[in-house]
Design a protein around this motif. Structure first.
Motif, PDB file in Angstrom:
ATOM      1  N   ALA A 154      83.401 -20.215  76.851  1.00 33.02           N
ATOM      2  CA  ALA A 154      83.843 -19.911  78.209  1.00 33.02           C
ATOM      3  C   ALA A 154      84.128 -18.430  78.403  1.00 33.02           C
ATOM      4  CB  ALA A 154      85.087 -20.726  78.541  1.00 33.02           C
ATOM      5  N   GLY A 155      84.093 -17.637  77.366  1.00 31.97           N
ATOM      6  CA  GLY A 155      84.277 -16.200  77.532  1.00 31.97           C
ATOM      7  C   GLY A 155      85.468 -15.626  76.788  1.00 31.97           C
ATOM      8  N   VAL A 156      86.249 -16.430  76.150  1.00 30.39           N
ATOM      9  CA  VAL A 156      87.350 -15.893  75.348  1.00 30.39           C
ATOM     10  C   VAL A 156      86.734 -15.359  74.062  1.00 30.39           C
ATOM     11  CG1 VAL A 156      89.496 -16.431  74.174  1.00 30.39           C
ATOM     12  CG2 VAL A 156      88.965 -17.551  76.332  1.00 30.39           C
ATOM     13  N   HIS A 157      86.840 -14.066  73.859  1.00 27.08           N
ATOM     14  CA  HIS A 157      86.150 -13.425  72.743  1.00 27.08           C
ATOM     15  C   HIS A 157      87.059 -13.334  71.525  1.00 27.08           C
ATOM     16  CE1 HIS A 157      83.355 -10.918  70.607  1.00 27.08           C
ATOM     17  NE2 HIS A 157      84.265  -9.985  70.443  1.00 27.08           N
ATOM     18  N   LYS A 158      86.553 -13.812  70.420  1.00 27.60           N
ATOM     19  CA  LYS A 158      87.258 -13.644  69.153  1.00 27.60           C
ATOM     20  C   LYS A 158      86.585 -12.484  68.427  1.00 27.60           C
ATOM     21  CE  LYS A 158      88.853 -18.310  68.380  1.00 27.60           C
ATOM     22  NZ  LYS A 158      88.871 -19.437  67.473  1.00 27.60           N
ATOM     23  N   PRO A 159      87.326 -11.468  68.071  1.00 25.71           N
ATOM     24  CA  PRO A 159      86.693 -10.304  67.435  1.00 25.71           C
ATOM     25  C   PRO A 159      86.142 -10.664  66.057  1.00 25.71           C
ATOM     26  CG  PRO A 159      89.074 -10.102  67.388  1.00 25.71           C
ATOM     27  CD  PRO A 159      88.764 -11.300  68.234  1.00 25.71           C
ATOM     28  N   GLU A 160      84.949 -10.156  65.793  1.00 25.15           N
ATOM     29  CA  GLU A 160      84.316 -10.385  64.500  1.00 25.15           C
ATOM     30  C   GLU A 160      84.515  -9.202  63.562  1.00 25.15           C
ATOM     31  OE1 GLU A 160      80.253 -11.353  65.167  1.00 25.15           O
ATOM     32  OE2 GLU A 160      80.732 -12.985  66.505  1.00 25.15           O
ATOM     33  N   VAL A 161      85.075  -8.105  64.092  1.00 26.87           N
ATOM     34  CA  VAL A 161      85.280  -6.898  63.299  1.00 26.87           C
ATOM     35  C   VAL A 161      86.766  -6.743  63.053  1.00 26.87           C
ATOM     36  CG1 VAL A 161      85.024  -4.405  63.237  1.00 26.87           C
ATOM     37  CG2 VAL A 161      83.260  -5.809  64.309  1.00 26.87           C
ATOM     38  N   LEU A 162      87.117  -6.489  61.835  1.00 24.37           N
ATOM     39  CA  LEU A 162      88.502  -6.264  61.466  1.00 24.37           C
ATOM     40  C   LEU A 162      88.824  -4.800  61.721  1.00 24.37           C
ATOM     41  CD1 LEU A 162      91.067  -7.417  60.187  1.00 24.37           C
ATOM     42  CD2 LEU A 162      90.167  -6.750  57.981  1.00 24.37           C
ATOM     43  N   GLU A 163      89.743  -4.557  62.634  1.00 20.53           N
ATOM     44  CA  GLU A 163      90.084  -3.186  62.984  1.00 20.53           C
ATOM     45  C   GLU A 163      91.272  -2.712  62.166  1.00 20.53           C
ATOM     46  OE1 GLU A 163      90.605  -2.759  67.145  1.00 20.53           O
ATOM     47  OE2 GLU A 163      88.730  -3.767  67.620  1.00 20.53           O
ATOM     48  N   GLY A 164      91.274  -1.417  61.841  1.00 20.75           N
ATOM     49  CA  GLY A 164      92.383  -0.860  61.087  1.00 20.75           C
ATOM     50  C   GLY A 164      92.002   0.489  60.519  1.00 20.75           C
ATOM     51  N   GLU A 165      92.899   1.055  59.751  1.00 18.31           N
ATOM     52  CA  GLU A 165      92.644   2.345  59.114  1.00 18.31           C
ATOM     53  C   GLU A 165      92.284   2.107  57.660  1.00 18.31           C
ATOM     54  OE1 GLU A 165      95.848   5.058  59.623  1.00 18.31           O
ATOM     55  OE2 GLU A 165      96.035   4.636  61.759  1.00 18.31           O
ATOM     56  N   PHE A 166      91.200   2.733  57.230  1.00 19.32           N
ATOM     57  CA  PHE A 166      90.715   2.528  55.883  1.00 19.32           C
ATOM     58  C   PHE A 166      90.526   3.878  55.208  1.00 19.32           C
ATOM     59  CE2 PHE A 166      89.178  -0.975  58.463  1.00 19.32           C
ATOM     60  CZ  PHE A 166      89.652  -2.054  57.746  1.00 19.32           C
ATOM     61  N   VAL A 167      90.677   3.890  53.911  1.00 22.85           N
ATOM     62  CA  VAL A 167      90.478   5.103  53.109  1.00 22.85           C
ATOM     63  C   VAL A 167      89.296   4.849  52.189  1.00 22.85           C
ATOM     64  CG1 VAL A 167      91.509   6.624  51.395  1.00 22.85           C
ATOM     65  CG2 VAL A 167      92.932   5.619  53.182  1.00 22.85           C
ATOM     66  N   VAL A 168      88.348   5.793  52.175  1.00 23.53           N
ATOM     67  CA  VAL A 168      87.192   5.665  51.301  1.00 23.53           C
ATOM     68  C   VAL A 168      87.539   6.312  49.976  1.00 23.53           C
ATOM     69  CG1 VAL A 168      84.775   6.274  50.959  1.00 23.53           C
ATOM     70  CG2 VAL A 168      85.627   5.711  53.254  1.00 23.53           C
ATOM     71  N   LEU A 169      87.433   5.566  48.914  1.00 24.32           N
ATOM     72  CA  LEU A 169      87.689   6.054  47.568  1.00 24.32           C
ATOM     73  C   LEU A 169      86.373   6.411  46.911  1.00 24.32           C
ATOM     74  CD1 LEU A 169      90.353   3.477  46.373  1.00 24.32           C
ATOM     75  CD2 LEU A 169      90.750   5.735  47.312  1.00 24.32           C
ATOM     76  N   ARG A 170      86.293   7.597  46.342  1.00 26.12           N
ATOM     77  CA  ARG A 170      85.076   8.010  45.658  1.00 26.12           C
ATOM     78  C   ARG A 170      85.154   7.572  44.201  1.00 26.12           C
ATOM     79  NH1 ARG A 170      82.438  12.881  48.418  1.00 26.12           N
ATOM     80  NH2 ARG A 170      83.478  12.812  50.425  1.00 26.12           N
ATOM     81  N   GLN A 171      84.064   7.071  43.746  1.00 24.04           N
ATOM     82  CA  GLN A 171      84.027   6.611  42.372  1.00 24.04           C
ATOM     83  C   GLN A 171      83.537   7.753  41.497  1.00 24.04           C
ATOM     84  OE1 GLN A 171      81.579   3.229  41.809  1.00 24.04           O
ATOM     85  NE2 GLN A 171      82.746   2.511  40.053  1.00 24.04           N
ATOM     86  N   THR A 172      84.282   8.092  40.475  1.00 20.36           N
ATOM     87  CA  THR A 172      83.899   9.175  39.575  1.00 20.36           C
ATOM     88  C   THR A 172      83.611   8.608  38.205  1.00 20.36           C
ATOM     89  OG1 THR A 172      86.193   9.576  38.956  1.00 20.36           O
ATOM     90  CG2 THR A 172      85.334  10.835  40.805  1.00 20.36           C
ATOM     91  N   GLY A 173      82.804   9.329  37.462  1.00 19.77           N
ATOM     92  CA  GLY A 173      82.504   8.883  36.108  1.00 19.77           C
ATOM     93  C   GLY A 173      81.074   8.415  36.001  1.00 19.77           C
ATOM     94  N   PRO A 174      80.709   7.813  34.839  1.00 19.74           N
ATOM     95  CA  PRO A 174      79.311   7.422  34.587  1.00 19.74           C
ATOM     96  C   PRO A 174      78.845   6.278  35.496  1.00 19.74           C
ATOM     97  CG  PRO A 174      80.710   6.795  32.752  1.00 19.74           C
ATOM     98  CD  PRO A 174      81.553   7.587  33.709  1.00 19.74           C
ATOM     99  N   ALA A 175      79.710   5.483  36.052  1.00 18.70           N
ATOM    100  CA  ALA A 175      79.291   4.364  36.885  1.00 18.70           C
ATOM    101  C   ALA A 175      78.941   4.814  38.291  1.00 18.70           C
ATOM    102  CB  ALA A 175      80.394   3.323  36.936  1.00 18.70           C
ATOM    103  N   ALA A 176      79.170   6.082  38.646  1.00 21.49           N
ATOM    104  CA  ALA A 176      78.934   6.573  39.999  1.00 21.49           C
ATOM    105  C   ALA A 176      77.452   6.809  40.258  1.00 21.49           C
ATOM    106  CB  ALA A 176      79.701   7.878  40.235  1.00 21.49           C
ATOM    107  N   HIS A 177      76.635   6.893  39.266  1.00 22.77           N
ATOM    108  CA  HIS A 177      75.214   7.216  39.467  1.00 22.77           C
ATOM    109  C   HIS A 177      74.423   6.058  39.862  1.00 22.77           C
ATOM    110  CE1 HIS A 177      75.964  11.230  38.157  1.00 22.77           C
ATOM    111  NE2 HIS A 177      76.469  10.778  37.006  1.00 22.77           N
TER     112      HIS A 177
END
Length: 89
Positions: free
Chosen positions: A66-89
């Protein structure tokens, strides 16, 4: 140490034997009826619970249609962590 129950003494009087048989059958009958009542209450309760879940699920589907929208995207603040070391390649 052994635990030994005393052997029950059976009466020789036929009327007492018949009465004890009837009492035993009555007790078994009461337990059987009680068990059937418990099973039927559980089955009816489970059926009602399943019907209620299906009914509310159907109402939710109608709301989204009927038009009531349930969001499919989780909104919020996120931090991207960089992976360092031999597994990063």
């Amino acid at each position: 140490m052994r635990f030994v129950l005393p052997s029950p003494r059976r009466s020789r009087h036929p009327l007492v034997r018949a009465l004890s048989l009837l009492v035993g059958v009555a007790v078994i009958g009461v337990l059987l009826v009680f068990g059937l009542v418990v099973v039927s209450v559980l089955l009816v309760g489970g059926g009602l619970l399943l019907a209620l879940r299906q009914w509310t699920r159907g109402r939710d589907a109608k709301r989204t249609a009927a038009g009531v929208h349930k969001p499919e995207v989780l909104e919020g603040e996120f931090v991207v962590l960089r992976q360092t070391g031999p597994a990063a390649h």
